[in-house]
Motif scaffolding. Structure first.
Motif, PDB file in Angstrom:
ATOM      1  N   PRO B  73      15.613  10.990  71.723  1.00  0.00           N
ATOM      2  CA  PRO B  73      16.944  10.854  71.845  1.00  0.00           C
ATOM      3  C   PRO B  73      17.547  10.974  70.498  1.00  0.00           C
ATOM      4  O   PRO B  73      17.238  10.282  69.587  1.00  0.00           O
ATOM      5  N   PRO B  74      18.899  11.522  70.461  1.00  0.00           N
ATOM      6  CA  PRO B  74      19.486  11.686  69.241  1.00  0.00           C
ATOM      7  C   PRO B  74      19.780  10.392  68.489  1.00  0.00           C
ATOM      8  O   PRO B  74      19.673  10.253  67.234  1.00  0.00           O
ATOM      9  N   ILE B 105      20.286  16.740  58.090  1.00  0.00           N
ATOM     10  CA  ILE B 105      18.857  16.038  57.720  1.00  0.00           C
ATOM     11  C   ILE B 105      18.616  15.583  59.337  1.00  0.00           C
ATOM     12  O   ILE B 105      17.607  15.890  60.154  1.00  0.00           O
ATOM     13  N   ALA B 106      19.548  14.783  59.840  1.00  0.00           N
ATOM     14  CA  ALA B 106      19.440  14.236  61.310  1.00  0.00           C
ATOM     15  C   ALA B 106      19.217  15.408  62.294  1.00  0.00           C
ATOM     16  O   ALA B 106      18.279  15.243  63.043  1.00  0.00           O
ATOM     17  N   GLN B 107      20.030  16.319  62.188  1.00  0.00           N
ATOM     18  CA  GLN B 107      20.149  17.423  63.153  1.00  0.00           C
ATOM     19  C   GLN B 107      18.842  18.329  63.069  1.00  0.00           C
ATOM     20  O   GLN B 107      18.218  18.680  64.001  1.00  0.00           O
ATOM     21  N   THR B 108      18.123  18.550  61.829  1.00  0.00           N
ATOM     22  CA  THR B 108      17.023  19.309  61.530  1.00  0.00           C
ATOM     23  C   THR B 108      15.855  18.492  62.218  1.00  0.00           C
ATOM     24  O   THR B 108      14.959  19.108  62.951  1.00  0.00           O
ATOM     25  N   LEU B 156      11.191  34.110  70.189  1.00  0.00           N
ATOM     26  CA  LEU B 156      11.370  33.056  69.213  1.00  0.00           C
ATOM     27  C   LEU B 156      12.965  33.002  68.990  1.00  0.00           C
ATOM     28  O   LEU B 156      13.388  31.753  68.678  1.00  0.00           O
ATOM     29  N   LEU B 157      13.637  33.980  69.018  1.00  0.00           N
ATOM     30  CA  LEU B 157      15.210  33.852  68.922  1.00  0.00           C
ATOM     31  C   LEU B 157      15.693  33.067  70.096  1.00  0.00           C
ATOM     32  O   LEU B 157      16.617  32.215  69.874  1.00  0.00           O
ATOM     33  N   THR B 158      14.977  33.049  71.169  1.00  0.00           N
ATOM     34  CA  THR B 158      15.617  32.343  72.396  1.00  0.00           C
ATOM     35  C   THR B 158      15.136  30.846  72.089  1.00  0.00           C
ATOM     36  O   THR B 158      16.108  30.088  72.386  1.00  0.00           O
ATOM     37  N   ALA B 159      13.933  30.545  71.522  1.00  0.00           N
ATOM     38  CA  ALA B 159      13.666  29.212  71.075  1.00  0.00           C
ATOM     39  C   ALA B 159      15.057  28.701  70.060  1.00  0.00           C
ATOM     40  O   ALA B 159      15.340  27.545  69.976  1.00  0.00           O
ATOM     41  N   ALA B 160      15.173  29.449  68.983  1.00  0.00           N
ATOM     42  CA  ALA B 160      16.287  29.049  68.176  1.00  0.00           C
ATOM     43  C   ALA B 160      17.711  28.974  68.635  1.00  0.00           C
ATOM     44  O   ALA B 160      18.334  27.893  68.238  1.00  0.00           O
ATOM     45  N   LEU B 161      17.908  29.565  69.380  1.00  0.00           N
ATOM     46  CA  LEU B 161      19.434  29.545  70.286  1.00  0.00           C
ATOM     47  C   LEU B 161      19.267  28.054  71.341  1.00  0.00           C
ATOM     48  O   LEU B 161      20.288  27.393  71.222  1.00  0.00           O
ATOM     49  N   ALA B 162      18.031  27.857  71.790  1.00  0.00           N
ATOM     50  CA  ALA B 162      17.913  26.621  72.307  1.00  0.00           C
ATOM     51  C   ALA B 162      18.076  25.497  71.583  1.00  0.00           C
ATOM     52  O   ALA B 162      18.867  24.575  71.801  1.00  0.00           O
ATOM     53  N   GLY B 163      17.525  25.627  70.294  1.00  0.00           N
ATOM     54  CA  GLY B 163      17.790  24.566  69.189  1.00  0.00           C
ATOM     55  C   GLY B 163      19.298  24.502  69.010  1.00  0.00           C
ATOM     56  O   GLY B 163      19.955  23.366  68.710  1.00  0.00           O
ATOM     57  N   LEU B 164      19.879  25.582  68.755  1.00  0.00           N
ATOM     58  CA  LEU B 164      21.298  25.454  68.424  1.00  0.00           C
ATOM     59  C   LEU B 164      22.145  24.954  69.367  1.00  0.00           C
ATOM     60  O   LEU B 164      22.936  24.205  69.132  1.00  0.00           O
ATOM     61  N   GLY B 165      21.677  25.190  70.800  1.00  0.00           N
ATOM     62  CA  GLY B 165      22.583  24.488  71.854  1.00  0.00           C
ATOM     63  C   GLY B 165      22.561  23.024  71.659  1.00  0.00           C
ATOM     64  O   GLY B 165      23.360  22.231  71.909  1.00  0.00           O
ATOM     65  N   ARG B 166      21.307  22.556  71.748  1.00  0.00           N
ATOM     66  CA  ARG B 166      20.955  21.158  71.430  1.00  0.00           C
ATOM     67  C   ARG B 166      21.722  20.480  70.279  1.00  0.00           C
ATOM     68  O   ARG B 166      22.315  19.252  70.442  1.00  0.00           O
ATOM     69  N   ALA B 167      21.745  21.346  68.936  1.00  0.00           N
ATOM     70  CA  ALA B 167      22.282  20.573  67.869  1.00  0.00           C
ATOM     71  C   ALA B 167      23.982  20.475  68.043  1.00  0.00           C
ATOM     72  O   ALA B 167      24.580  19.500  67.831  1.00  0.00           O
ATOM     73  N   PHE B 168      24.508  21.542  68.723  1.00  0.00           N
ATOM     74  CA  PHE B 168      25.888  21.505  69.121  1.00  0.00           C
ATOM     75  C   PHE B 168      26.453  20.512  69.767  1.00  0.00           C
ATOM     76  O   PHE B 168      27.464  19.784  69.800  1.00  0.00           O
TER      77      PHE B 168
END
Lengths: 262, 235
Positions: B73-74, B105-108, B156-168
């Motif tokens: 949980p964020p 740092i937190a989002q990473t 792997l790009l898909t994985a990065a985009l999934a991470g991007l979506g979550r961070a935004f």
């Protein structure tokens, strides 16, 4: 075959190969799950003739091939390659029944193999061209490898193996799922490899194929080598009752219970 | 309802006139999230590949941990980073609390496990498929990892985009460690939370529209990637 293919392997059979031959196999045994699948093989692989490995399913042919290639470790026994316990880099190449191709273009698959085999970048481009020509794949160079037809995929897998300039080329039923024309192309490449001084051993169930490409037949049954005979004699006058029964298409009852794998 | 339609009009005006404060918030969001996802990729891709390919002590435990951290949980991440960076915390001397760096740092920490876990799965599947070939070729370990990462590039790009979506989309972590300070640490999600609470719906709506647009863009990119990977038989 196009002339460009001649650029394949001028060094094969001339230089470092002296250190590879002969391949001596002593008491080679492989057991898994409580079953002895390969049972104390003793034989010698010599340079030159194309050897067909034949025998019923479950005889241990594929396991023997993988043992020779070093892909699986034997339960007992030794192998020596020109006196060394391990083959040198690139000395043995393998092609599987179902080719494993990288998710890249045809040319990139070949470039990757050459890079893995330690070929310098500036030489790779010409070598890729020569290999594409050898496999009659020039027009498909930029195609993704995995959209090729079965025959094209196997041609690519075979010339990719030849990119290693191996001493010994091991083929596990390379044409089992191919049509006659694609099979003929693969057999042409096998003849070509032989002419270049590469020892070819192939597993096949196709009697016609054995007669077309193989000089001798190594016949396995129930994890053992039953006989190794020149091809013509193997089909006319086999030495063993097992081979005679196999040639006649009669059911072979394995002498032990092992029946898994082939 | 009148208030809502007025808010919509005001929101579109903010977007259409490219209001500087509005753009500043979007800019900071992009900077924080893109930086965090980039760092998370630098950590998650090699870590996931290593978990997939190499055998080492603690590998199973680390795999379970990474998978468990995927659903972190964020607000818990926010709390943890807050305690680390607060004056009394072990990293208090760095004085990073309530800075964009703290938010990165937190989002990473939030995104790296997602990328690592997805990478591990993708690379492990491909490794099983390529294993016999690469061993037959005598590929080195480094050569194997490079081959797998390159051939898994679309996934792997898909994985990065999934991470991007979550961070935004997340608000809890950046709110706690950033503090939603105007012109310093105010990003889209924290601004929406604050402005909605204050009843200032125009800014919140405008930012919300931009977030939806970003989500659509990310998902379009995902679909495009998937389609082209399948068309090229690279999937």
């Amino acid at each position: 075959m196009p002339e460009a293919a001649l650029a394949l392997a001028p060094s094969v059979a001339l230089t470092g190969d002296d250190r590879f031959w002969p391949v001596e196999i002593n008491g080679l045994t492989y057991a898994a799950g409580g079953k002895v699948l390969v049972d104390g093989l003793n034989f010698r692989i010599v340079q030159g003739p194309v050897t067909a490995i034949m025998g019923p399913n479950g005889a241990g042919k594929s396991i023997t091939l993988r043992l020779i290639a070093g892909l699986i470790a034997p339960s007992a026994g030794t192998m020596s390659y020109g006196g060394a316990s391990m083959p040198g880099a690139n000395q043995i190449a393998v092609v599987f029944q179902r080719p494993v191709l990288l998710r890249r273009s045809v040319a990139a698959n070949l470039d990757h193999a050459l890079k893995t085999y330690g070929v310098d970048r500036d030489q790779r481009r010409d070598r890729v061209k020569a290999l594409l020509a050898l496999g009659q794949l020039e027009d498909l160079a930029r195609q993704p490898a995995r959209v090729l037809s079965g025959g094209e995929q196997q041609r690519l897998a075979l010339v990719r193996a030849l990119a290693a300039e191996p001493c010994l080329l091991l083929l596990d039923e390379p044409t089992a799922s191919l049509d006659p024309q694609a099979t003929a192309a693969i057999e042409g490449l096998i003849a070509r490899a032989k002419a270049d001084g590469i020892k070819v051993m192939l597993i096949t169930h196709d009697r016609g194929q054995a007669q077309r490409v193989a000089d001798d037949v190594l016949f396995m049954h129930a994890g053992r080598i039953v006989e190794q005979t020149p091809t013509d004699r193997f089909f006319d006058r086999p030495q063993s009752p097992e081979a005679a029964a196999y040639n006649d298409g009669r059911l072979l009852l394995p002498s032990n219970a092992s029946n898994s794998g082939s | 309802m009148q208030d809502f339609s007025a808010a919509f009009i005001a929101a579109f005006t903010l977007i259409a006139t490219a209001d500087p404060d509005f753009l500043e918030i979007i800019g900071l969001s992009l900077r924080v999230t893109l930086t965090a996802v980039l760092i998370a990729c630098l950590i998650g891709l090699p870590l996931g590949a290593a978990l997939a390919v190499f055998r080492f002590p603690g590998r199973l435990a680390l795999t379970i941990l990474v998978n468990a951290l995927m659903g972190l949980p964020p607000v818990v991440v926010g709390l943890t980073v807050y305690m680390l960076l607060s004056r009394a915390g072990p990293l208090g001397v760095l004085e990073l609390l309530y800075t964009p760096t703290a938010m990165i740092i937190a989002q990473t920490i939030l995104v790296a496990p997602i990328i690592a876990a997805l990478t591990r799965q993708v690379v492990a599947d491909l490794n099983a498929e390529y294993d016999e070939l690469l061993r037959a070729m005598g590929s080195s370990r480094a050569g194997r990892v490079a081959t797998l990462i390159w051939d898994a590039r679309y996934s792997l790009l898909t994985a990065a985009l999934a991470g991007l979506g979550r961070a935004f989309a997340e608000v809890g972590a950046v709110l706690i460690v950033g503090g939603n300070i105007n012109h310093v640490t105010r990003v889209m999600t924290t601004a929406i939370a604050l402005e909605t609470a204050r009843g200032e719906l125009a800014l919140a709506l405008g930012l919300g529209l931009v977030l939806i647009l970003i989500a659509i863009l990310i998902n379009s990119a995902l679909m495009g990637l998937r389609a082209s990977a399948e068309r090229m038989a690279y999937a």
